[in-house]
Write a protein that holds these residues in place. Structure first.
Motif, PDB file in Angstrom:
ATOM      1  N   LEU A   1      -4.044   6.470   7.045  1.00  0.00           N
ATOM      2  CA  LEU A   1      -5.293   5.722   7.095  1.00  0.00           C
ATOM      3  C   LEU A   1      -5.619   5.062   5.747  1.00  0.00           C
ATOM      4  CD1 LEU A   1      -7.837   4.999   8.789  1.00  0.00           C
ATOM      5  CD2 LEU A   1      -8.886   7.071   7.851  1.00  0.00           C
ATOM      6  N   LEU A   2      -5.498   5.822   4.654  1.00  0.00           N
ATOM      7  CA  LEU A   2      -5.911   5.336   3.333  1.00  0.00           C
ATOM      8  C   LEU A   2      -4.800   4.676   2.545  1.00  0.00           C
ATOM      9  CD1 LEU A   2      -8.129   8.315   2.060  1.00  0.00           C
ATOM     10  CD2 LEU A   2      -8.848   6.241   3.270  1.00  0.00           C
ATOM     11  N   GLY A   3      -3.554   5.041   2.832  1.00  0.00           N
ATOM     12  CA  GLY A   3      -2.444   4.557   2.036  1.00  0.00           C
ATOM     13  C   GLY A   3      -2.209   5.438   0.818  1.00  0.00           C
ATOM     14  N   GLU A   4      -1.198   5.100   0.027  1.00  0.00           N
ATOM     15  CA  GLU A   4      -0.858   5.874  -1.162  1.00  0.00           C
ATOM     16  C   GLU A   4      -1.665   5.384  -2.363  1.00  0.00           C
ATOM     17  OE1 GLU A   4       1.065   8.478  -1.297  1.00  0.00           O
ATOM     18  OE2 GLU A   4       1.575   8.352   0.849  1.00  0.00           O
ATOM     19  N   PRO A   5      -1.972   6.273  -3.301  1.00  0.00           N
ATOM     20  CA  PRO A   5      -2.711   5.848  -4.494  1.00  0.00           C
ATOM     21  C   PRO A   5      -1.863   4.930  -5.365  1.00  0.00           C
ATOM     22  CG  PRO A   5      -1.947   8.102  -4.744  1.00  0.00           C
ATOM     23  CD  PRO A   5      -1.658   7.717  -3.326  1.00  0.00           C
ATOM     24  N   GLN A   6      -2.533   4.071  -6.101  1.00  0.00           N
ATOM     25  CA  GLN A   6      -1.830   3.197  -7.020  1.00  0.00           C
ATOM     26  C   GLN A   6      -1.181   4.030  -8.130  1.00  0.00           C
ATOM     27  OE1 GLN A   6      -4.621   0.357  -8.552  1.00  0.00           O
ATOM     28  NE2 GLN A   6      -4.976  -0.615  -6.565  1.00  0.00           N
ATOM     29  N   PRO A   7      -0.044   3.596  -8.630  1.00  0.00           N
ATOM     30  CA  PRO A   7       0.622   4.351  -9.708  1.00  0.00           C
ATOM     31  C   PRO A   7      -0.304   4.629 -10.885  1.00  0.00           C
ATOM     32  CG  PRO A   7       2.077   2.649  -8.871  1.00  0.00           C
ATOM     33  CD  PRO A   7       0.756   2.428  -8.209  1.00  0.00           C
ATOM     34  N   ARG A   8      -1.170   3.681 -11.229  1.00  0.00           N
ATOM     35  CA  ARG A   8      -2.083   3.878 -12.346  1.00  0.00           C
ATOM     36  C   ARG A   8      -3.049   5.015 -12.075  1.00  0.00           C
ATOM     37  NH1 ARG A   8      -3.911  -0.758 -12.315  1.00  0.00           N
ATOM     38  NH2 ARG A   8      -5.923  -0.460 -11.298  1.00  0.00           N
ATOM     39  N   SER A   9      -3.460   5.171 -10.818  1.00  0.00           N
ATOM     40  CA  SER A   9      -4.387   6.241 -10.466  1.00  0.00           C
ATOM     41  C   SER A   9      -3.749   7.613 -10.590  1.00  0.00           C
ATOM     42  CB  SER A   9      -4.898   6.035  -9.028  1.00  0.00           C
ATOM     43  OG  SER A   9      -5.614   4.828  -8.904  1.00  0.00           O
ATOM     44  N   VAL A  10      -2.459   7.673 -10.333  1.00  0.00           N
ATOM     45  CA  VAL A  10      -1.738   8.945 -10.451  1.00  0.00           C
ATOM     46  C   VAL A  10      -1.427   9.249 -11.914  1.00  0.00           C
ATOM     47  CG1 VAL A  10       0.368  10.185  -9.840  1.00  0.00           C
ATOM     48  CG2 VAL A  10      -0.748   8.706  -8.148  1.00  0.00           C
ATOM     49  N   ALA A  11      -1.023   8.219 -12.654  1.00  0.00           N
ATOM     50  CA  ALA A  11      -0.578   8.413 -14.029  1.00  0.00           C
ATOM     51  C   ALA A  11      -1.717   8.734 -14.997  1.00  0.00           C
ATOM     52  CB  ALA A  11       0.162   7.165 -14.513  1.00  0.00           C
TER      53      ALA A  11
END
Length: 212
Positions: free
Chosen positions: A17-27
């Protein structure tokens, strides 16, 4: 559960539903304070402390003091002083059973926030308590937080809510605090007595322990 409710029951469904978090959000996650984090803590006069008991029941408690009230001990440890309050100690009782805490530090006017997650302990004394004295009040206890995760949170929620936009404020949308208390719970005090208690002199008693 109502039949028309469509519940999400797995992380796979959630991600679909939401998709994967952006790489910047994880990093952006870190386990130690950066100099920018220290500067934020030095400017923040308010934070929310989230806790959960052993049975999973949750609590969020507001904490506020002059800017910089969160005492930085080192890059992985901070402490939050406790001031006189209602003595319920909901969050503190949770910490005794489950040390995991989440903190959200706010700076008025800023739409971004600083999030700190970690493990907490309750201290009844420590050498740095003297440094947390405000208006002659040395805290009787402090929440010591060993940082496991720290990162800055984006401003979307504050922008959507117009939280700091004065023209959208409506403090009179609900009755004053004394009237709320009188309407939702039994009190021996009259409404006039509650109005006097929470009146202008209330701010003068912020660092004075309430009578038993």
């Amino acid at each position: 559960m109502r039949a028309e409710y469509v519940e999400i029951t797995s992380e796979d469904e959630l991600r679909a539903l939401l998709g994967e978090p952006q790489p910047r959000s994880v990093a952006k996650e870190r386990s130690r304070l950066h100099e920018m984090d220290r500067r934020w803590l030095a400017a923040a006069p308010f934070c929310l402390v989230a806790t959960a008991g052993a049975d999973g029941t949750c609590d969020v408690s507001p904490k506020g003091d002059p800017a910089g009230f969160a005492h930085v001990i080192d890059d992985t440890t901070i402490a939050i002083p406790e001031r006189p309050g209602n003595r319920r100690a909901d969050g503190f009782r949770n910490v005794l059973a489950n040390p995991h805490v989440g903190l959200l530090f706010l700076i008025p006017g800023r739409t971004d926030t600083l999030r700190v997650n970690g493990r907490a302990r309750l201290l009844r004394d420590a050498p740095f308590f003297d440094e947390m004295t405000v208006k002659g009040h040395r805290p009787q206890l402090a929440l010591l937080v060993e940082i496991e995760q720290v990162f800055h949170h984006c401003p979307k929620a504050f922008l959507r809510s117009h939280l700091w936009q004065h023209e959208d404020w409506n403090p009179d949308a609900v009755p004053p605090h004394p009237e709320i208390i009188k309407s939702v719970q039994y009190t021996a005090e009259s409404l006039d007595e509650l109005r006097e208690y929470y009146g202008p002199s209330y701010a003068d008693r912020l660092y004075t322990a309430p009578k038993p």
